[in-house]
Design a protein around this motif. Structure first.
Motif, PDB file in Angstrom:
ATOM      1  N   ALA A  18      -6.182  19.096 -23.472  1.00  0.00           N
ATOM      2  CA  ALA A  18      -5.750  17.847 -22.861  1.00  0.00           C
ATOM      3  C   ALA A  18      -4.748  18.078 -21.767  1.00  0.00           C
ATOM      4  O   ALA A  18      -3.803  18.790 -21.944  1.00  0.00           O
ATOM      5  CB  ALA A  18      -5.176  16.880 -23.843  1.00  0.00           C
ATOM      6  N   PHE A  19      -5.032  17.481 -20.651  1.00  0.00           N
ATOM      7  CA  PHE A  19      -4.043  17.481 -19.579  1.00  0.00           C
ATOM      8  C   PHE A  19      -2.904  16.565 -19.991  1.00  0.00           C
ATOM      9  O   PHE A  19      -3.020  15.773 -20.887  1.00  0.00           O
ATOM     10  CB  PHE A  19      -4.674  16.947 -18.280  1.00  0.00           C
ATOM     11  N   THR A  48      -2.163   3.311 -16.615  1.00  0.00           N
ATOM     12  CA  THR A  48      -1.296   3.973 -15.641  1.00  0.00           C
ATOM     13  C   THR A  48      -1.867   3.833 -14.229  1.00  0.00           C
ATOM     14  O   THR A  48      -1.698   4.697 -13.384  1.00  0.00           O
ATOM     15  CB  THR A  48      -1.121   5.463 -15.994  1.00  0.00           C
ATOM     16  N   ALA A  49      -2.550   2.729 -13.989  1.00  0.00           N
ATOM     17  CA  ALA A  49      -3.227   2.529 -12.710  1.00  0.00           C
ATOM     18  C   ALA A  49      -2.260   2.573 -11.533  1.00  0.00           C
ATOM     19  O   ALA A  49      -2.627   2.990 -10.434  1.00  0.00           O
ATOM     20  CB  ALA A  49      -3.977   1.202 -12.726  1.00  0.00           C
ATOM     21  N   GLY A 122     -12.600   8.165  -6.039  1.00  0.00           N
ATOM     22  CA  GLY A 122     -11.852   9.327  -6.510  1.00  0.00           C
ATOM     23  C   GLY A 122     -11.931   9.451  -8.020  1.00  0.00           C
ATOM     24  O   GLY A 122     -11.833   8.465  -8.741  1.00  0.00           O
ATOM     25  N   ILE A 123     -12.126  10.673  -8.501  1.00  0.00           N
ATOM     26  CA  ILE A 123     -12.165  10.945  -9.935  1.00  0.00           C
ATOM     27  C   ILE A 123     -10.915  11.753 -10.286  1.00  0.00           C
ATOM     28  O   ILE A 123     -10.713  12.856  -9.761  1.00  0.00           O
ATOM     29  CB  ILE A 123     -13.438  11.711 -10.328  1.00  0.00           C
ATOM     30  N   TYR A 124     -10.092  11.198 -11.158  1.00  0.00           N
ATOM     31  CA  TYR A 124      -8.829  11.817 -11.544  1.00  0.00           C
ATOM     32  C   TYR A 124      -8.806  12.036 -13.050  1.00  0.00           C
ATOM     33  O   TYR A 124      -9.159  11.139 -13.822  1.00  0.00           O
ATOM     34  CB  TYR A 124      -7.641  10.925 -11.154  1.00  0.00           C
ATOM     35  N   VAL A 125      -8.423  13.216 -13.463  1.00  0.00           N
ATOM     36  CA  VAL A 125      -8.227  13.525 -14.881  1.00  0.00           C
ATOM     37  C   VAL A 125      -6.763  13.894 -15.058  1.00  0.00           C
ATOM     38  O   VAL A 125      -6.298  14.916 -14.535  1.00  0.00           O
ATOM     39  CB  VAL A 125      -9.143  14.665 -15.351  1.00  0.00           C
ATOM     40  N   ASP A 126      -6.024  13.045 -15.762  1.00  0.00           N
ATOM     41  CA  ASP A 126      -4.592  13.246 -15.970  1.00  0.00           C
ATOM     42  C   ASP A 126      -3.877  13.538 -14.663  1.00  0.00           C
ATOM     43  O   ASP A 126      -3.149  14.530 -14.523  1.00  0.00           O
ATOM     44  CB  ASP A 126      -4.351  14.366 -16.980  1.00  0.00           C
ATOM     45  N   ASP A 127      -4.114  12.668 -13.670  1.00  0.00           N
ATOM     46  CA  ASP A 127      -3.452  12.705 -12.368  1.00  0.00           C
ATOM     47  C   ASP A 127      -3.934  13.836 -11.467  1.00  0.00           C
ATOM     48  O   ASP A 127      -3.405  14.004 -10.368  1.00  0.00           O
ATOM     49  CB  ASP A 127      -1.929  12.814 -12.512  1.00  0.00           C
ATOM     50  N   ASN A 167      -9.883   6.763 -13.303  1.00  0.00           N
ATOM     51  CA  ASN A 167      -8.670   7.408 -13.794  1.00  0.00           C
ATOM     52  C   ASN A 167      -8.863   7.731 -15.276  1.00  0.00           C
ATOM     53  O   ASN A 167      -8.857   6.838 -16.122  1.00  0.00           O
ATOM     54  CB  ASN A 167      -7.477   6.466 -13.585  1.00  0.00           C
ATOM     55  N   ILE A 168      -9.073   9.000 -15.581  1.00  0.00           N
ATOM     56  CA  ILE A 168      -9.339   9.440 -16.947  1.00  0.00           C
ATOM     57  C   ILE A 168      -8.070  10.063 -17.529  1.00  0.00           C
ATOM     58  O   ILE A 168      -7.459  10.931 -16.907  1.00  0.00           O
ATOM     59  CB  ILE A 168     -10.486  10.470 -16.974  1.00  0.00           C
TER      60      ILE A 168
END
Length: 817
Positions: A18-19, A48-49, A122-127, A167-168
């Motif tokens: 986990a990030f 956390t958008a 945009g695809i973000y995983v833990d920022d 935002n994942i």
């Protein structure tokens, strides 16, 4: 820094997954009944958008939130399937690299894969930004929730979010020991297993590790290889170390690795549509001509739902992606400082059959790629009585290398040439294009967003971002004939010669495109709390998608040399307006949100394609203007712990407002080109031998890939039950989604219209605090539908496609320890 991050990833992989993630556990948008009692009692969903923790109903933007339990219970274990829960999210994939992620019909030029342009979602995983959309096809692993942010998010998320962001957030390490395991089995030999373990290593260090595997037999059967293809064969691991020396400081080191190695990907025969090519050079006539020389070829089935393919080239879809990140959160008293350092890689090893047939037209097609990306972000968040703000810096560096090989087969002359040349297989057999290319991309940005609480009810929220981008590329195509000799096509060879025929299929090229650009984007949001649980907002955003460069070769000038004016593509200029209302009532047991939007884009980055196998395979150009507008609604009701239901719907009107030089659809392609000075004549679609327009005016036509109407829905009911001395709940649930018809070609075609459909899923089971056992069936009514249609190259009228999954069923066991 790279070696430091790699070392950290190795340590993390031995200890955890986990990030870093700051958000608290969140209730599912449509499945709060699965969450912890404390969260369910509040009815709040933490997101956390806006780069800080707040409830979803407090965020003045259109957002869909899907929690981990809803993802697991509905079987939506990656973004490809997540679109069933988010109506305005569209994901199309013929293989991991050829994947498009769009929101409200915008995001990625439909039908083109090129490293030289940016995606608009945009695809973000833990920022951490994942620059390759191939990340979208991997399984979710130990995910806490997924936020789909609709509309431009350029202020806080950057240049790559003109249509929105995904935002994942994953689960973070805990200082209390916990573990979870899940096993699923179903038809088509479906098997999936996941495990996650978290706990303390000391009073200041916690660790988490997670792993998951997924496998499933292919959904198509290849009669040539006698194997099932389009399989699932996924492996993923994630590890995280959390160092928390004080309440004010946390340092998180994360590493992840995912691998796919399926037998795939390919298509099936769907239909044939008439083009303007001479009739004796269209699909059915060409097959008959091949058979007249002693062949006995026939497509295995003309019914796509027989799921039979006859691909004769090798298939491979080796896909690896992973990386490390280091996240520091430091509460400095007057605010919170965050630093995120990340490195990610992507390794893609494909083999494809680009002619979509069992004939050896294109005998080899492969473009393996390797990517490295580095990113660094600094943010400072301040929250005060009247002013909140976040400011930050972002830096990004990327390199992509690609080595391509495409080769013509024994049937290529019959397929691509005319007259006596069509009967001479030696002209094209073995003709090979070897491509070498790289892309270097650098970005830097300064951004900020503030929230001025004018009164307790009224808040004004402006945001700005200054962005710099530089891209440089290299593309070289070397062409050799069947004897292995290098051919030269400049000056243009004499018409009718074998060399002219070869140059008409593969044209040698050498280009070095390069460009840089500054862009300034901004937005302003005004929101007002009319009463408790009622929030209204209005947003205007001026955003952009950065410049592009054409990395896959350029069109040719009249002198038969690359047209260097097409090397670069202008940035998109985006103007966005949105109005929304968010409401919660009945003591937070019911939620109703509605938003209306209008997005206009100038210099829309669109696909232009010459329709041949190699000469002008596909490149980017600017359409004058595109517009997307619509209305979206979300309704959720949870009257008690015994029942919940939700429905989300969207109306999206997305069209080309002005695109006068678009590629023509297949029914207006393939014939001798009309004179350059002539007014384009569109009056003879599908008439063999008719003159073909050089380009088509598709102004006013709908954008590809987007349905005008879409919806998702679901409900679940439960009863308290004691089973084998275990107190728990017996439950039954269902969910589904609807899409109206849409078109699957960059320029809408009568041959690529995909009919609308409804998919319905059911589940039933028994759960306690420690375990959950349930059976499930997806596509319960075995609806026959198409995921994607593709126009075969060469203007022969062949349409290939990917049928959607048939009915699948199975059982899942989940346990906590």
């Amino acid at each position: 820094m790279r070696h430091f991050l790699l070392a950290g990833a190795a340590i993390a992989a031995l200890a955890t997954p986990a990030f870093a993630q700051d958000a608290q556990p969140a209730a599912d948008t449509a499945a709060q009944g699965f969450e912890a009692d404390s969260v369910r009692a509040t009815g709040e969903i933490i997101v956390t958008a806006r780069r800080r923790q707040e409830t979803a109903q407090e965020v003045p933007l259109a957002i869909s939130v899907v929690g981990a339990n809803q993802i697991e219970s509905t079987g939506n274990f990656n973004i490809l399937k997540l679109q069933q829960l988010a109506p305005t999210l569209q994901v199309y994939s013929s293989n991991p690299r050829n994947t498009s992620v769009n929101i409200r019909g915008l995001g990625v030029p439909f039908g083109l894969t090129s490293d030289g342009f940016e995606q608009g979602v945009g695809i973000y995983v833990d920022d951490v930004y994942n620059s390759r959309v191939a990340a979208a096809v991997f399984d979710f692993l130990d995910v806490n929730q997924v936020e789909v942010l609709r509309g431009p998010q350029g202020t806080l998320y950057g240049k790559n979010t003109t249509a929105g962001a995904i935002n994942i957030t994953t689960n973070q390490p805990t200082f209390d020991f916990e573990g979870r395991a899940e096993v699923t089995a179903g038809n088509l030999n479906f098997k999936q297993a996941k495990v996650a373990v978290s706990g303390p290593l000391s009073d200041k260090v916690a660790a988490r590790i997670a792993a998951g595997v997924t496998s499933r037999r292919g959904t198509l059967y290849n009669v040539n290889s006698q194997q099932y293809v389009n399989e699932q064969d996924n492996l993923g691991v994630r590890g995280t170390l959390l160092f928390k020396p004080s309440d004010d400081l946390s340092i998180t080191l994360s590493g992840d690795y995912s691998k796919q190695d399926p037998e795939g990907y390919t298509t099936v025969f769907v239909r044939v549509g008439r083009t303007q090519r001479p009739l004796n050079r269209q699909y059915d006539a060409l097959v008959a001509a091949a058979n007249a020389n002693g062949r006995n070829y026939a497509v295995p089935s003309r019914n796509p739902y027989d799921r039979l393919s006859d691909t004769d080239a090798n298939l491979n879809a080796g896909n690896k992606i992973g990386g490390t990140s280091l996240k520091v959160n430091w509460d400095v008293g007057l605010g919170k400082f965050t630093s995120i350092t990340a490195w990610r890689f992507w390794d893609w090893k494909p083999e494809n059959d680009r002619d979509f047939t069992g004939l050896s037209i294109v005998s080899k097609s492969q473009n393996p790629s390797q990517q490295d990306q580095y990113s660094q972000e600094f943010r400072y968040n301040y929250e005060g009585d009247r002013i909140d703000f976040v400011v930050g810096l972002f830096g990004f560096k990327q390199r992509i290398d690609t080595q391509g090989t495409e080769q013509q087969g024994i049937d290529a002359s019959r397929w691509s040439l005319s007259g006596t040349q069509a009967g001479n297989p030696a002209i094209l057999n073995g003709l090979t294009a070897t491509n070498t290319q790289y892309l270097k991309s650098t970005s830097a940005a300064l951004f900020g967003q503030a929230a001025w609480k004018v009164t307790d009810q009224l808040t004004i929220q402006p945001g700005v971002r200054l962005n710099y981008d530089k891209k440089s590329g290299f593309y070289q195509r070397v062409v050799t004939n069947g004897a292995g000799a290098v051919i030269n096509c400049t000056p243009a060879p004499a018409a009718g010669t074998d060399l002219a025929a070869q140059c008409g299929v593969y044209q040698p090229q050498l280009t070095r495109p390069s460009a840089s650009k500054w862009n300034f984007s901004y937005d302003v949001n005004v929101n007002y709390k009319f009463a408790r649980g009622i929030l209204g907002y209005a947003t205007y955003a001026k955003s952009f998608k950065t410049l592009g460069i054409n990395q896959n070769g350029l069109p040719l000038t009249a002198a038969n040399v690359p047209d260097l004016s097409a090397s670069t593509v202008k940035p998109e200029s985006v103007h966005h307006f949105e109005l929304g209302l968010k409401t919660q009532f009945w003591d937070r047991r019911a939620t109703f949100n509605i938003s209306a939007f209008r997005t206009s884009i100038k210099n829309f980055q669109a696909t232009v394609n010459g329709g041949q196998f190699g000469t002008v395979r596909g490149y980017l150009a600017n359409a004058d203007k595109v517009r997307s507008q619509g209305i979206e609604t979300d309704f959720r009701i949870n009257p008690s712990d015994r029942f919940l239901a939700y429905v989300s719907g969207a109306y999206t009107d997305a069209k080309y407002k002005k695109f006068t030089n678009a590629p023509c659809p297949p029914e207006l392609s393939g014939g001798t080109l009309q004179a350059a000075s002539a007014t384009p004549d569109y009056s003879q679609p599908g008439v063999p031998g008719a003159l073909s327009p050089r380009q088509c005016d598709i102004s006013g036509q709908r954008l590809p890939g987007v349905s005008r109407w879409s919806a998702s829905f679901g409900a679940e009911a439960n009863l308290p039950v004691t089973l084998l001395d275990n107190e728990g709940q017996a439950y039954f649930g269902g969910d589904g989604n609807y899409r109206s018809h849409w078109n699957s070609n960059a320029s809408p075609s009568a041959y690529t219209e995909i009919r609308g459909y409804v998919l319905t899923n059911f589940r039933a089971g028994f759960r306690t605090e420690r375990f959950d056992v349930f059976g499930w069936v997806r596509n319960a009514f075995d609806k026959k539908y198409i995921d994607l249609l593709q126009v075969a190259p060469g203007n022969v009228g062949l349409i290939a496609g990917n049928p959607g999954d048939q009915r699948t069923w199975g059982a899942t066991v989940k346990a906590k320890f």
